[in-house]
Design an enzyme around this catalytic site. Structure first.
Site, short mmCIF file in Angstrom:
data_model
loop_
_atom_site.label_atom_id
_atom_site.label_comp_id
_atom_site.label_asym_id
_atom_site.label_seq_id
_atom_site.Cartn_x
_atom_site.Cartn_y
_atom_site.Cartn_z
N LEU A 152 -122.89 -35.57 20.66
CA LEU A 152 -124.00 -34.81 21.26
C LEU A 152 -125.13 -35.73 21.72
CD1 LEU A 152 -124.21 -31.88 18.66
CD2 LEU A 152 -123.11 -31.83 20.91
N THR A 199 -121.96 -38.48 10.25
CA THR A 199 -120.66 -38.23 9.61
C THR A 199 -120.77 -37.30 8.41
OG1 THR A 199 -120.94 -40.20 8.24
CG2 THR A 199 -119.68 -40.46 10.30
N TYR A 245 -111.78 -37.75 -4.87
CA TYR A 245 -111.75 -38.94 -4.03
C TYR A 245 -110.49 -39.73 -4.41
CZ TYR A 245 -114.08 -42.91 -1.69
OH TYR A 245 -114.43 -43.94 -0.84
N SER A 285 -123.68 -49.27 5.75
CA SER A 285 -123.78 -48.04 6.53
C SER A 285 -125.25 -47.72 6.73
CB SER A 285 -123.04 -46.89 5.83
OG SER A 285 -123.51 -46.70 4.52
N SER A 327 -120.18 -46.90 0.79
CA SER A 327 -120.40 -47.80 1.93
C SER A 327 -121.84 -48.27 2.05
CB SER A 327 -120.03 -47.05 3.23
OG SER A 327 -120.91 -45.93 3.39
#
Lengths: 568, 568
Positions: free
Chosen positions: A272, A218, A475, A210, A206
């Site tokens: 958070l 993540t 993957y 990203s 990505s």
């Protein structure tokens, strides 16, 4: 659109105007036709106009709008429909199916673009005072439903686009550390680092869409993680704006100061607080960088070779191997005169046949080397021995060069496929080495059975992408021919069978795509109910009002997935 | 004493009867005399008899005793004075000072020795039902007051000795993973692994008297961490008994399933539960293992060399360098005919002098190599270049062999010194490379000033012990001549000046000794108040009754430390 902040298409991956083309890859259409029965050369329906969407009106109160305007300036408080829709979802294929069908869910009421950490503090305070929901937004490439508000959310929803916080702040050249704002996209970050002779070496698929903050939120991994580490290794310190306070973790190589707060922020997906900057390991650009390609007679032989490479004296930058179907896919996706298609050239094919290989079973591998010229030579020697011991065959640098050029283009193929009624997406897991071959076989079997049961044609293929001492990430990419109105349900079946197989066969729910709502139903099987309990208590302790990206990670299951059980 | 569970002396480190001797090291007594003015050859007072201690009576209720008897069997529920005193403290010098002076603090009321995980579950349930405090106990080597109950604790205190849970359960040979019970001591664990051709490669200074569970609970690092990783890297999965539930984290090479629960258990020092077993990375015993010694003209040159080694193409097992005073100490501690003392032999001295080195400033370094013979040769070549570039001098394998033999003996010297009125202990930090030399100088300066202010003679020396891409751990040892009744206060001053310097100059409060109560006053400066807030919320969420090792990590400061401020 905010100047200086890049925005993806509302209906698909990446920039408007950029798309995958099959015309220059003559083997691709026949490959797809053969595998799933779809003729990709036929004309397709154009994407519906944005104006045809029924976008729910913003519920932003005048009071909150006024406060946000004061904090960031009116220009950076956007409530227009397209901006809100772009921020309503990530880019999982389920997101694309929904948005293309006008199913917009709980679209955020406002998108705010803070320009400083202080603005993040103030806007969070204003949002919490209004009891709004706050969802941080980086590049928008998330595929696990981590960017969307819960469908029944009655509070105001504020999406915080971090794109203006995109600067390299400082390089500590003596330590190999860089302090970088969290909203920076991959290429913009590497450009700033490369200009000063450095690299972070983090290249997820990505990468182009990203951000540093998204990678941290993540627990992302890049293609070169065997050398540079996962983001959890790379990120040494960070700043996160929390309700009423700011967490500041100074960059440290290692510490024993209690349960790792750094590792609690990693993977927290906005629950958070909002990550505003990070200190990351950076490396001098290597003298030599080389990707070597190898063929193995089977995927199992390739897996074994990758395992032996990482447990050998060698320290490679990447060790990757594709299963037979992915190998066929890569070769079919080569340009007419390209290097990959030439892999299948007569001489190599002849050699493989002489070795008694079944050409339907061969597995393509890439191994990456970095360092001084001498070191790369030394390491290639070590790897060559492992390859030979596992019956492999070196085919040189050509395919790797091509891989490097095309490595970020896969998501565009997904849009191209979806235009043609093909649902494609990815899912990844990691297991100990002992289960790597087994989980692959089992997923292929279970997936095929699930597709048979549905009465559709589908395929799944896989590569080993990241290696560790005691195991590896595999993957998986899947494609299903379904141009019906049931695409979402079909996707759910495919996704469920893969995720359930992961946790059934010693794998984690996600190696580097995070949890979001999409993977939350399997969390208890992944980290045990007590593990989920610990995460829940952590989130409740920091965010008792459940304002910070609620429903992500710890959740009773994403809406629409009524059960996570699979009849295998 | 429970059969099969080793127990340290109540008054000092290690086994009864084993002690440090100076008589065969002729340079040591003069060295100590010169440095701190103490004549270690004089006779010393014997340790007081155990019977002279006033041990508070056990407050164990009949009801809880009955339940514990039922769970583990009466033999494994010990309330005798010596067992309770041995479990009252760890082995920091402050612990030794107190116990030798009969200051026993809040001695546990009972020591329980569970033999299975199920017994741990049941005993924890019984203890919590009785609103008792539960403190897990491994090898007892903790030096940060993590094993002691709070002085004012009015509830019953249960110390849980994990020593019977000491078995290697399983090796997954294909993955390089071992499942091991948490109460196993280092040597017992390595013996079991070595017998099958494997090693975990984790060798902290405390190795002989520390356990797998203790390493995990305190985020330990071993001497070979440059290759094998810290325990946080090595530990891939674990089981922890929590109030009412059991956490089970399967072994995974890497995962993105939310905030890392594994990394919350690591460093939790009993505040979340009791670790009963772990899955750890294990490696085949290397073909060749070699420690090479080098001298550098200065510590700074040695630091620079270590940094260049870890950022080079080399991947060593250890890169260590001692500052000048520690170098002198090591050389003074050599046996008459030993290899280390021969380092100072005429030929080498002559060479150093020819190079214009100041012999008072030289720094001794060890670099460790593992792998095939060919690989070790290759890596030695890479390191030799770095050493040469930094003006260093190779002196061969001899000193390293001796280092290997003696590496676990240092704590016995501490008891020997304390017998002679010398307070010795250690403290470690990690910083980015940019601050490594600076923090060393500043601590030496601040420490010297603090000792002057106290009017005592003291010294502090240091080595770089663990290297990472962007920084390193430096490990400080201090010794103070004080045979007065003020030893505890003197220690506090020394400890305070060192810890405060760590957080003032870009260092962490502890690289690998954990927090306990001893380091808790500096946690807000280490991980910011918001970081401590996060840890506090985590502990409160899991343990609302504050029964699990209360007061550790998150605490307002250990009793006796009225302020953490230092006038520098």
């Amino acid at each position: 659109m905010i100047e200086g902040v890049k925005q993806q298409k509302w209906w698909g991956w990446g920039e408007e105007g950029k798309a995958y083309r099959h015309e220059d890859k003559p083997k691709f259409a026949p490959f797809v036709k053969k595998m799933v029965g779809v003729d990709i050369t036929l004309p397709v329906k154009p994407i519906r106009p944005f104006s045809s969407l029924e976008v729910p009106a913003s519920q932003l109160s005048d009071e909150l709008r006024g406060k946000l305007n004061t904090v960031v300036g009116g220009k950076y408080v956007q409530t227009d429909d397209e901006t809100r829709v772009v921020h309503a979802y990530g880019k999982g294929v389920r997101d694309l199916i929904r948005v293309r069908n006008g199913k917009l869910g709980r679209v955020p009421d406002v998108v705010v673009y803070p320009g400083t950490q202080r603005e993040v503090e103030l806007l969070l305070a204003a949002a919490l005072e209004a009891d709004a929901v706050v969802i941080p937004f980086g590049g928008g490439s998330n595929i696990v439903a981590s960017l969307e508000a819960e469908p029944g959310e009655t509070r105001q929803v504020v999406s915080v686009n971090m794109g203006r916080l995109n600067k390299l702040l400082e390089i500590d050249e003596e330590s190999g550390l860089a302090h970088i704002e969290a909203g920076v996209l991959g290429p913009d970050m590497e450009d700033q680092l490369n200009a000063r002779g450095w690299t972070m070496g983090h290249h997820p698929d990505s990468f182009v869409w990203s951000t540093l903050g998204g990678w941290i939120a993540t627990r992302s991994s890049g293609m070169q993680s065997d050398k540079y580490g996962d983001i959890a290794d790379i990120c040494r310190g960070l700043t996160m704006v929390m309700p009423g306070q700011v967490l500041t973790l100074r960059p440290l190589p290692s510490s024993s100061s209690g349960p790792s707060v750094r590792e609690m922020v990693l993977g927290s997906e906005g629950r958070l607080g909002i990550i505003t900057s990070a200190w990351v390991n950076v490396h001098r650009l290597p003298e030599v960088r080389e990707l070597q390609a190898y063929f193995f007679p089977t995927y199992e032989a390739g897996l074994k070779a990758c395992e032996e490479i990482v447990t050998s004296d060698a320290t490679v930058m990447m060790a990757r191997v594709s299963d037979p179907l992915e190998t066929q896919y890569i070769m079919a996706n080569g340009k007419k005169s390209g290097r990959v298609s030439s892999l299948a050239n007569k001489a190599i094919q002849k050699l493989m046949l002489q070795k008694g290989w079944d050409l339907e079973k061969i597995a393509l591998s890439f191994v990456g080397f970095e360092g001084s010229a001498n070191h790369v030579r030394y390491e290639k020697g070590l790897v060559a021995k492992v390859v030979k011991n596992n019956g492999g065959l070196g085919v040189g640098k050509g395919p790797g060069t091509l891989y490097d050029q095309k490595k970020y283009d896969t998501p565009y193929i997904r849009d191209f496929m979806l235009d043609r009624g093909l649902i494609c997406d990815v899912s990844d897991t990691s297991t100990p080495w002992a289960y790597a071959a087994e989980i692959h076989t089992l997923i292929l079997d279970r997936f095929a059975k699930a597709m048979d049961d549905l009465g559709v044609r589908g395929l799944v293929f896989c590569h080993l992408s990241h290696s560790y001492h005691s195991g590896a990430c595999q993957y998986f990419t899947f494609a299903i021919a379904d141009d019906s109105d049931n695409q979402e349900a079909t996707y759910d079946v495919a996704k469920r069978v893969i995720q359930q197989s992961f946790v059934d066969f010693h794998g984690t729910v996600s190696h580097h795509h995070g949890v979001g709502e999409e993977h939350s139903p399997w969390m208890e099987e992944d980290i045990s109910p007590a593990g989920v309990y610990i995460q829940r208590k952590l989130f409740e302790g920091i965010d008792p009002g459940n304002n910070l990206n609620p429903g992500k990670i710890v959740h009773d299951g994403r809406p629409g997935v009524s059960s996570n059980s699979v009849d295998a």
